[in-house]
Design an enzyme around this catalytic site. Structure first.
Site, PDB file in Angstrom:
ATOM      1  N   GLY A 110       9.525  44.138  59.490  1.00  0.00           N
ATOM      2  CA  GLY A 110       8.246  43.436  59.664  1.00  0.00           C
ATOM      3  C   GLY A 110       8.478  42.068  60.284  1.00  0.00           C
ATOM      4  O   GLY A 110       7.852  41.703  61.288  1.00  0.00           O
ATOM      5  N   HIS A 111       9.416  41.316  59.713  1.00  0.00           N
ATOM      6  CA  HIS A 111       9.767  40.015  60.295  1.00  0.00           C
ATOM      7  C   HIS A 111      10.301  40.213  61.710  1.00  0.00           C
ATOM      8  O   HIS A 111       9.979  39.447  62.625  1.00  0.00           O
ATOM      9  CB  HIS A 111      10.870  39.333  59.478  1.00  0.00           C
ATOM     10  CG  HIS A 111      10.523  39.048  58.049  1.00  0.00           C
ATOM     11  ND1 HIS A 111      11.062  39.748  57.002  1.00  0.00           N
ATOM     12  CD2 HIS A 111       9.709  38.113  57.489  1.00  0.00           C
ATOM     13  CE1 HIS A 111      10.604  39.258  55.861  1.00  0.00           C
ATOM     14  NE2 HIS A 111       9.769  38.282  56.127  1.00  0.00           N
TER      15      HIS A 111
HETATM   16  P1  AMP Z   1       7.560  35.966  54.427  1.00  0.00           P
HETATM   17  O1  AMP Z   1       9.040  35.880  54.666  1.00  0.00           O
HETATM   18  O2  AMP Z   1       7.180  37.021  53.441  1.00  0.00           O
HETATM   19  O3  AMP Z   1       6.927  34.628  54.171  1.00  0.00           O
HETATM   20  O4  AMP Z   1       6.935  36.467  55.789  1.00  0.00           O
HETATM   21  C1  AMP Z   1       7.149  35.776  56.988  1.00  0.00           C
HETATM   22  C2  AMP Z   1       6.184  36.307  58.017  1.00  0.00           C
HETATM   23  O5  AMP Z   1       6.435  37.690  58.231  1.00  0.00           O
HETATM   24  C3  AMP Z   1       4.729  36.171  57.568  1.00  0.00           C
HETATM   25  O6  AMP Z   1       3.943  35.766  58.670  1.00  0.00           O
HETATM   26  C4  AMP Z   1       4.402  37.574  57.113  1.00  0.00           C
HETATM   27  O7  AMP Z   1       3.025  37.891  57.225  1.00  0.00           O
HETATM   28  C5  AMP Z   1       5.221  38.412  58.083  1.00  0.00           C
HETATM   29  N1  AMP Z   1       5.466  39.742  57.522  1.00  0.00           N
HETATM   30  C6  AMP Z   1       5.988  40.029  56.307  1.00  0.00           C
HETATM   31  N2  AMP Z   1       5.991  41.365  56.108  1.00  0.00           N
HETATM   32  C7  AMP Z   1       5.440  41.923  57.213  1.00  0.00           C
HETATM   33  C8  AMP Z   1       5.143  43.265  57.610  1.00  0.00           C
HETATM   34  N3  AMP Z   1       5.407  44.299  56.842  1.00  0.00           N
HETATM   35  N4  AMP Z   1       4.574  43.449  58.829  1.00  0.00           N
HETATM   36  C9  AMP Z   1       4.272  42.392  59.639  1.00  0.00           C
HETATM   37  N5  AMP Z   1       4.527  41.112  59.323  1.00  0.00           N
HETATM   38  C10 AMP Z   1       5.098  40.878  58.128  1.00  0.00           C
END
Ligand code: AMP
Length: 287
Positions: free
Chosen positions: A36-37
């Site tokens: 996702g990231h």
């Molecule tokens: P985090 O590390 O959880 O703060 O996420 C960092 C970025 O990655 C944020 O903008 C999240 O929305 C995005 N993100 C996390 N998981 C996903 C996913 N499964 N699909 C798309 N973007 C994601």
């Protein structure tokens, strides 16, 4: 790819890029990176001369200290993944580098025009203040042309849009463009999340019930005379009926205002579910 741990070195690197006329794309993350990231980073690499990824588990956005302590961290693996994608800089500061002791405990609050009063904001008081505190600091330090956020955290994306729209009036972030990116899921449908690392194989199987129910609800919404309230309740009941899952909230709201809506047009359903001790979020757009 260079790993930077101080604000000063980051600002020097950014100044050199700006001087060379290079555009900068920023991807803020909390690490424990997954596909996702990676989708955000791929896009930032493709659309900008320079891609900066921040890896920082931001303490000020956690209202639950246990959640903060248990948040997965693996900077070596993250760096390897980012190098493979072609990111140019990783910014991985310590909390002390990012904040003074006073800032770490600050109780300042932003005005989100009500966007923070619902769903995640209601359940995690202070969460979005912490998010905006760190994101605005990252914008200040990296001066990006574009910044990439996932729709997985839909409310966060809406709030950051709001913040930039408001502050660009004052010219704070120049012509910064916020880019929202679609949710990346496993083939099974489970939304990728760093928190999935905390699920046992059996819990992961159980967690599939969340996305399965959300997708199923698209059909329920098309049934004759289906109302938003009925579909909301049906989703809650269906997920709670699965052993091991407990819904914290499911709300079908307008995609822009995040306020309750009674029509499926321009609506999004946002859910938070506990799978054992692990808090998972997901969402689905109805139209
Ligand atoms: P985090 O590390 O959880 O703060 O996420 C960092 C970025 O990655 C944020 O903008 C999240 O929305 C995005 N993100 C996390 N998981 C996903 C996913 N499964 N699909 C798309 N973007 C994601």
């Amino acid at each position: 790819m260079q790993i930077i741990t101080t604000k000063e070195s980051l600002q020097q690197a950014v100044a050199a890029c700006k001087q060379a006329g290079q555009t900068i794309g920023l991807v803020p993350t909390m690490g424990a990176l997954h596909a996702g990231h990676a989708s955000l980073v791929h896009r930032a690499v493709a659309e900008n001369d320079i891609c900066i990824v921040s890896v920082f588990v931001n303490p000020t956005q956690f209202n639950n200290k246990e959640d903060l302590a248990k948040y997965p961290r693996n900077i070596e693996r993250d760096a390897e993944l980012l190098r493979g994608i072609g990111a140019h800089f990783v910014f991985a500061p310590t909390p002390e580098e990012m904040y003074t002791a006073e800032e770490m405990n600050s109780t300042f609050s932003f005005d989100f025009n009500g966007l923070d009063q619902v769903m995640e904001g209601k359940m995690r008081p202070g969460h979005f203040n912490g998010v905006v505190q760190v994101v605005s600091r990252l914008f200040y330090l990296t001066q990006p042309d574009k910044a990439y956020f996932g729709e997985k955290d839909y409310q966060q994306l809406a709030i950051i849009h709001h913040m930039v729209e408001r502050s660009s009036l004052a010219g704070t972030f120049g012509s910064l463009q916020i880019v929202g990116c679609p949710i990346v899921r496993e083939d099974s449908g489970l939304a990728l999340s760093s928190r999935n690392e905390r699920l046992s194989p059996a819990e992961k199987e159980t967690a599939l019930g969340i996305s399965r129910t959300l997708f199923e609800s698209l059909k329920w919404a098309k049934e004759a005379d289906a109302t938003v309230k009925e579909v909301e309740q049906r989703v809650v009941d269906a997920i709670n009926a699965i052993d091991g899952l407990e819904v914290e909230y499911y709300e079908i709201v307008d995609q822009s205002t995040l306020l309750p809506t009674d029509t499926f047009s321009h609506a999004i359903g946002c859910v938070t579910v506990y799978c054992g001790p692990v808090r998972l979020i997901d969402n689905i757009k109805y139209a």
